[in-house]
Design a protein around this motif. Sequence first.
Motif, short mmCIF file in Angstrom:
data_model
loop_
_atom_site.label_atom_id
_atom_site.label_comp_id
_atom_site.label_asym_id
_atom_site.label_seq_id
_atom_site.Cartn_x
_atom_site.Cartn_y
_atom_site.Cartn_z
N LYS A 156 0.84 -1.20 0.00
CA LYS A 156 0.00 0.00 0.00
C LYS A 156 0.87 1.25 0.00
O LYS A 156 1.89 1.31 0.69
CB LYS A 156 -0.89 0.05 1.24
CG LYS A 156 -2.05 -0.91 1.23
CD LYS A 156 -2.94 -0.64 2.42
CE LYS A 156 -4.16 -1.52 2.38
NZ LYS A 156 -5.08 -1.23 3.50
N LYS A 157 0.39 2.26 -0.74
CA LYS A 157 1.10 3.54 -0.77
C LYS A 157 0.80 4.29 0.52
O LYS A 157 -0.35 4.52 0.87
CB LYS A 157 0.62 4.36 -1.97
CG LYS A 157 1.26 5.72 -2.06
CD LYS A 157 0.73 6.45 -3.29
CE LYS A 157 0.96 7.91 -3.18
NZ LYS A 157 0.33 8.64 -4.29
N ILE A 158 1.87 4.68 1.20
CA ILE A 158 1.73 5.39 2.47
C ILE A 158 1.74 6.90 2.25
O ILE A 158 1.06 7.64 2.93
CB ILE A 158 2.81 4.93 3.45
CG1 ILE A 158 2.17 4.60 4.77
CG2 ILE A 158 3.90 5.89 3.65
CD1 ILE A 158 3.11 3.96 5.73
N CYS A 159 2.56 7.38 1.29
CA CYS A 159 2.61 8.82 1.04
C CYS A 159 3.40 9.14 -0.22
O CYS A 159 4.13 8.30 -0.74
CB CYS A 159 3.26 9.54 2.22
SG CYS A 159 4.99 9.15 2.42
N ALA B 25 9.45 -1.19 3.67
CA ALA B 25 8.84 -0.26 2.71
C ALA B 25 9.73 -0.13 1.48
O ALA B 25 10.91 -0.47 1.53
CB ALA B 25 8.63 1.10 3.36
N TRP C 74 5.88 3.19 -0.17
CA TRP C 74 4.88 2.13 -0.08
C TRP C 74 5.33 1.12 0.99
O TRP C 74 6.50 0.76 1.03
CB TRP C 74 4.74 1.38 -1.40
CG TRP C 74 4.11 2.16 -2.50
CD1 TRP C 74 4.59 3.32 -3.07
CD2 TRP C 74 2.91 1.86 -3.18
NE1 TRP C 74 3.75 3.74 -4.06
CE2 TRP C 74 2.71 2.86 -4.16
CE3 TRP C 74 1.99 0.82 -3.07
CZ2 TRP C 74 1.61 2.85 -5.00
CZ3 TRP C 74 0.89 0.82 -3.92
CH2 TRP C 74 0.70 1.83 -4.87
N VAL C 75 4.39 0.69 1.84
CA VAL C 75 4.71 -0.36 2.81
C VAL C 75 4.49 -1.71 2.12
O VAL C 75 3.58 -1.87 1.31
CB VAL C 75 3.87 -0.28 4.11
CG1 VAL C 75 4.27 0.94 4.92
CG2 VAL C 75 2.40 -0.29 3.84
N PHE D 66 0.37 -0.87 7.45
CA PHE D 66 -0.06 0.42 6.90
C PHE D 66 -0.44 1.45 7.97
O PHE D 66 0.06 2.58 7.95
CB PHE D 66 -1.22 0.24 5.92
CG PHE D 66 -1.69 1.53 5.31
CD1 PHE D 66 -0.97 2.12 4.28
CD2 PHE D 66 -2.81 2.18 5.78
CE1 PHE D 66 -1.38 3.32 3.72
CE2 PHE D 66 -3.23 3.38 5.24
CZ PHE D 66 -2.51 3.95 4.20
N GLU D 67 -1.31 1.09 8.90
CA GLU D 67 -1.77 2.06 9.90
C GLU D 67 -0.64 2.54 10.79
O GLU D 67 -0.52 3.73 11.08
CB GLU D 67 -2.90 1.46 10.74
CG GLU D 67 -4.20 1.37 9.96
CD GLU D 67 -5.35 0.87 10.80
OE1 GLU D 67 -5.35 1.12 12.03
OE2 GLU D 67 -6.24 0.22 10.23
N GLY E 145 2.55 2.53 10.04
CA GLY E 145 3.42 3.34 9.18
C GLY E 145 2.84 4.72 8.92
O GLY E 145 3.56 5.71 8.92
N GLN E 146 1.55 4.78 8.72
CA GLN E 146 0.87 6.06 8.49
C GLN E 146 1.04 6.97 9.71
O GLN E 146 1.29 8.17 9.57
CB GLN E 146 -0.62 5.83 8.21
CG GLN E 146 -1.35 7.06 7.74
CD GLN E 146 -1.09 7.35 6.29
OE1 GLN E 146 -1.22 6.46 5.46
NE2 GLN E 146 -0.72 8.56 5.97
#
Length: 111
Positions: free
Chosen positions: A2-5, A27, A51-52, A58-59, A61-62
Amino acid sequence: MKKICSASSIMEAQIMLDLLDHNCISAKLFNEHAQGGLGDIPFTHAYPEVWVIRDSDFERGQAIVNEFEKTPVETRVVFCRACHEENPFNFQVCWQCGAGLELPSSREGRV
């Protein structure tokens, strides 16, 4: 995955990647070479992306990325006593001559 940022620069993306790594979150960095294509592709498509690997990270890392983004930018400077060169306030050694800048009491109030 998933893309984190999206980061505004490669340096910022690498800092986020390192923060995630220090917290045991795997990541990947994408678009690290895309800025060379600016003009041919939209600038928003050239931003480096973090991206993780594991969706389960994800959460967490976010939260790490959000905390990093809240960090205030330090704009104060300190001048080297040896060569009088301007250095960022958080430097401990002068970038110009290598002299120590680590006297915290002398830094207070010096802008």
